[in-house]
Design a protein around this motif. Structure first.
Motif, PDB file in Angstrom:
ATOM      1  N   TYR A 111       2.823  -9.983  -1.368  1.00 51.52           N
ATOM      2  CA  TYR A 111       2.715  -8.681  -0.739  1.00 51.52           C
ATOM      3  C   TYR A 111       3.163  -8.253   0.724  1.00 51.52           C
ATOM      4  O   TYR A 111       3.258  -9.177   1.877  1.00 51.52           O
ATOM      5  N   GLU A 112       3.701  -7.159   1.205  1.00 50.78           N
ATOM      6  CA  GLU A 112       4.138  -6.825   2.130  1.00 50.78           C
ATOM      7  C   GLU A 112       3.240  -6.612   3.072  1.00 50.78           C
ATOM      8  O   GLU A 112       3.774  -7.277   4.398  1.00 50.78           O
ATOM      9  N   ASP A 113       2.424  -6.343   2.677  1.00 53.97           N
ATOM     10  CA  ASP A 113       0.906  -6.611   3.947  1.00 53.97           C
ATOM     11  C   ASP A 113       0.096  -5.747   3.266  1.00 53.97           C
ATOM     12  O   ASP A 113       0.021  -6.015   2.218  1.00 53.97           O
ATOM     13  N   ASN A 149      -1.988  -3.719   3.724  1.00 54.63           N
ATOM     14  CA  ASN A 149      -1.679  -2.244   3.026  1.00 54.63           C
ATOM     15  C   ASN A 149      -1.383  -2.205   1.747  1.00 54.63           C
ATOM     16  O   ASN A 149      -1.928  -1.659   0.876  1.00 54.63           O
ATOM     17  N   ASP A 150      -0.367  -3.021   1.743  1.00 54.25           N
ATOM     18  CA  ASP A 150       0.353  -3.775   0.271  1.00 54.25           C
ATOM     19  C   ASP A 150      -0.871  -4.376  -1.279  1.00 54.25           C
ATOM     20  O   ASP A 150      -0.140  -3.499  -1.983  1.00 54.25           O
ATOM     21  N   SER A 168      -2.538  -1.221  -2.321  1.00 56.48           N
ATOM     22  CA  SER A 168      -2.236  -0.326  -3.321  1.00 56.48           C
ATOM     23  C   SER A 168      -1.937  -0.957  -4.383  1.00 56.48           C
ATOM     24  O   SER A 168      -2.209   0.117  -5.447  1.00 56.48           O
ATOM     25  N   ARG A 169      -2.597  -2.118  -4.183  1.00 55.28           N
ATOM     26  CA  ARG A 169      -1.499  -2.459  -5.243  1.00 55.28           C
ATOM     27  C   ARG A 169      -2.325  -2.661  -6.542  1.00 55.28           C
ATOM     28  O   ARG A 169      -2.875  -3.619  -7.309  1.00 55.28           O
TER      29      ARG A 169
END
Length: 162
Positions: free
Chosen positions: A59-61, A63-64, A67-68
């Motif tokens: 994941y990018e961060d 929050n990513d 959300s996933r």
């Protein structure tokens, strides 16, 4: 089970944790930034030939990641927690989250998830356990509670005739 590493820094730890994930049928979730490249030799050496069998998600961060995985029930390992890892009733679909080797999970994330924080008891004179050891302790308690589903529970001793 799902193991989540937030911004891991040391490739050998992530390699060892990847191997533990393969051995336990757990997924590994890595949240960037990572302190190493995923094709680093040291990472693959720690994970040995198991790395290719790993169910890996990147994941990018944070929050990513959220959300996933909107339904994720996350237990956050931190030395700041009041509950121990053994106080929790785990489910097979749970996410066990661990922070950076140097600083753990950031306070702002912990503050919003106080009731989901867990700690491994240790003497007050020590700051923390090695990350891969901490993951092993918690994941095996969660698996013990859920009946070691799908894992081989019996070994075999062979008689040697001298």
């Amino acid at each position: 089970m799902h193991i989540v590493l937030l911004e891991p820094e040391i490739p050998q730890n992530t390699g060892n944790i990847g191997r533990t994930c393969v051995a336990t049928g757990s997924s590994l979730h890595l949240i960037k930034p990572l302190g190493f490249s995923l094709d680093e030799k040291s990472l693959k050496r720690s994970g040995l030939d198991y790395w290719k069998l790993l169910d890996l998600h990147v994941y990018e961060d944070f929050n990513d990641f959220l959300s996933r995985n909107p339904q994720a029930r996350i237990h956050m390992a931190t030395t700041k927690a009041t509950n121990t890892y053994a106080d929790v009733a785990y489910r097979e679909s749970d996410f066990l989250m661990f922070g950076r080797e140097s600083s753990g999970i950031p306070e702002e994330i912990l503050l919003g998830n106080k009731e989901n924080c867990i700690r491994i008891p240790m003497l007050p004179s020590i700051r923390s356990l090695n990350l891969s050891n901490a993951v092993s302790i918690v994941v095996y308690e969660a698996l013990r509670q859920t009946g070691f589903a799908a894992l081989q529970k019996e070994g075999e001793l062979h008689h040697h005739h001298w």
